[in-house]
Design a protein around this motif. Structure first.
Motif, PDB file in Angstrom:
ATOM      1  N   TRP A  95      20.879 -75.422  26.278  1.00 14.95           N
ATOM      2  CA  TRP A  95      20.917 -74.279  25.581  1.00 14.95           C
ATOM      3  C   TRP A  95      19.120 -73.956  25.399  1.00 14.95           C
ATOM      4  CZ3 TRP A  95      24.561 -71.557  23.371  1.00 14.95           C
ATOM      5  CH2 TRP A  95      24.154 -70.599  22.311  1.00 14.95           C
ATOM      6  N   ASP A  96      18.430 -74.679  25.334  1.00 14.97           N
ATOM      7  CA  ASP A  96      16.876 -74.104  25.189  1.00 14.97           C
ATOM      8  C   ASP A  96      16.475 -73.679  26.608  1.00 14.97           C
ATOM      9  OD1 ASP A  96      17.296 -75.108  22.681  1.00 14.97           O
ATOM     10  OD2 ASP A  96      16.006 -76.560  23.003  1.00 14.97           O
ATOM     11  N   GLU A  97      17.083 -73.523  27.855  1.00 13.10           N
ATOM     12  CA  GLU A  97      16.719 -73.251  28.791  1.00 13.10           C
ATOM     13  C   GLU A  97      16.835 -71.788  29.105  1.00 13.10           C
ATOM     14  OE1 GLU A  97      18.888 -75.509  31.935  1.00 13.10           O
ATOM     15  OE2 GLU A  97      18.143 -77.151  31.144  1.00 13.10           O
ATOM     16  N   GLU A  98      17.498 -71.122  28.304  1.00 13.52           N
ATOM     17  CA  GLU A  98      17.402 -69.724  28.292  1.00 13.52           C
ATOM     18  C   GLU A  98      16.341 -68.969  27.532  1.00 13.52           C
ATOM     19  OE1 GLU A  98      17.806 -66.156  29.004  1.00 13.52           O
ATOM     20  OE2 GLU A  98      19.660 -66.943  29.423  1.00 13.52           O
ATOM     21  N   PRO A  99      15.164 -68.190  28.191  1.00 14.48           N
ATOM     22  CA  PRO A  99      14.105 -67.862  27.361  1.00 14.48           C
ATOM     23  C   PRO A  99      14.397 -66.883  26.189  1.00 14.48           C
ATOM     24  CG  PRO A  99      13.746 -67.908  29.686  1.00 14.48           C
ATOM     25  CD  PRO A  99      15.127 -68.017  29.585  1.00 14.48           C
ATOM     26  N   ARG A 100      15.223 -66.127  26.475  1.00 16.68           N
ATOM     27  CA  ARG A 100      15.578 -65.058  25.366  1.00 16.68           C
ATOM     28  C   ARG A 100      16.156 -65.598  23.955  1.00 16.68           C
ATOM     29  NH1 ARG A 100      20.154 -63.103  29.003  1.00 16.68           N
ATOM     30  NH2 ARG A 100      21.731 -63.986  28.508  1.00 16.68           N
ATOM     31  N   ARG A 101      16.705 -66.984  24.170  1.00 14.98           N
ATOM     32  CA  ARG A 101      17.198 -67.624  22.903  1.00 14.98           C
ATOM     33  C   ARG A 101      15.842 -68.200  22.310  1.00 14.98           C
ATOM     34  NH1 ARG A 101      21.692 -70.673  25.887  1.00 14.98           N
ATOM     35  NH2 ARG A 101      23.338 -69.360  25.729  1.00 14.98           N
ATOM     36  N   VAL A 102      14.784 -68.896  22.936  1.00 15.07           N
ATOM     37  CA  VAL A 102      13.549 -69.133  22.463  1.00 15.07           C
ATOM     38  C   VAL A 102      13.065 -68.000  21.834  1.00 15.07           C
ATOM     39  CG1 VAL A 102      11.678 -70.326  22.923  1.00 15.07           C
ATOM     40  CG2 VAL A 102      13.594 -71.007  24.136  1.00 15.07           C
ATOM     41  N   LYS A 103      12.691 -66.886  22.732  1.00 14.57           N
ATOM     42  CA  LYS A 103      12.031 -65.854  21.889  1.00 14.57           C
ATOM     43  C   LYS A 103      12.818 -65.280  20.707  1.00 14.57           C
ATOM     44  CE  LYS A 103      10.372 -61.230  23.012  1.00 14.57           C
ATOM     45  NZ  LYS A 103      10.804 -60.548  21.954  1.00 14.57           N
ATOM     46  N   LEU A 104      14.073 -65.249  20.723  1.00 19.17           N
ATOM     47  CA  LEU A 104      15.050 -64.535  19.502  1.00 19.17           C
ATOM     48  C   LEU A 104      14.613 -65.314  18.307  1.00 19.17           C
ATOM     49  CD1 LEU A 104      16.976 -62.768  18.214  1.00 19.17           C
ATOM     50  CD2 LEU A 104      18.625 -64.358  19.081  1.00 19.17           C
TER      51      LEU A 104
END
Length: 203
Positions: A13-22
């Motif tokens: 899940w955390d490998e998607e940068p846009r999720r972390v930024k969101l």
């Protein structure tokens, strides 16, 4: 409609940068909208791997990350252990099916979870019962979109929400001092989606 099995995606899940930024953007919007206190106990509903949970935890006395996915909860627990975070714990619980064995809280947050919930008002009513009088909710989710945000529609019960819908849901659940703003935008391919933040108080 079928629910999505988030256990299957927890490990990546955390490998998607846009999720972390969101999550970081939503955390910043919450800090701007809510007078957080180091005395407060908080709960992050639908916490996933704890991206928002851990973003807000340093500003609070304690934080509970709650999710119905055991896989997501396990990831948050592992992250807390790996980084030595002492004031945060993860709980696997489905508020739609039963009571949460924690609380009351001064703050309940949620990021991008509401559109996975079929009936919003009963959930918000349950959340309000977990708050101290004067406690806050801060709920972030998509503004109404055309259904293109999710490639897979499994477990998607709402294509975002209008500001009027969110305000109405919160009022029906008994919240007051309702305020809704844009928290951030999220880019997916060529599309830009608006994310709203609704804050309100348990009177």
């Amino acid at each position: 409609m079928e629910r999505k099995n988030f256990d299957t995606v927890a490990s990546t899940w955390d490998e998607e940068p846009r999720r972390v930024k969101l999550a970081a953007d939503i955390g910043a919007a919450i800090r701007d909208a809510v007078p957080l206190s180091a005395d407060w106990d908080g709960m992050d509903y639908g916490c996933g791997t704890g991206l928002l949970t851990l973003d807000l935890a340093p500003a609070l006395h304690s934080m509970v990350g709650m999710d119905s996915s055991q896989g997501m909860v396990d990831r948050l627990t592992a992250k807390c252990a790996a980084t030595g975070i002492q004031n945060t714990r993860a709980l696997c619980c489905n508020l739609e099916q039963g009571k949460l064995s924690a609380g009351p809280f001064h703050l309940i947050t949620s990021a991008m979870a509401l559109h996975h919930i079929p009936e919003i008002v009963p959930l918000l009513t349950s959340l309000r019962r977990l708050l101290h009088p004067g406690g806050w909710v801060a709920l972030a989710d998509l503004e109404t979109e055309d259904g293109s945000f999710h490639d897979n529609q499994t477990g998607v019960f709402h294509h975002g929400f209008s500001r009027e819908e969110l305000e109405g849901f919160l009022a029906q659940a008994g919240f007051t001092s309702i305020a809704i703003r844009r928290a951030t935008t999220m880019h997916k391919g060529e599309r830009v989606y608006s994310v709203l933040l609704a804050v309100a108080i348990n009177p």
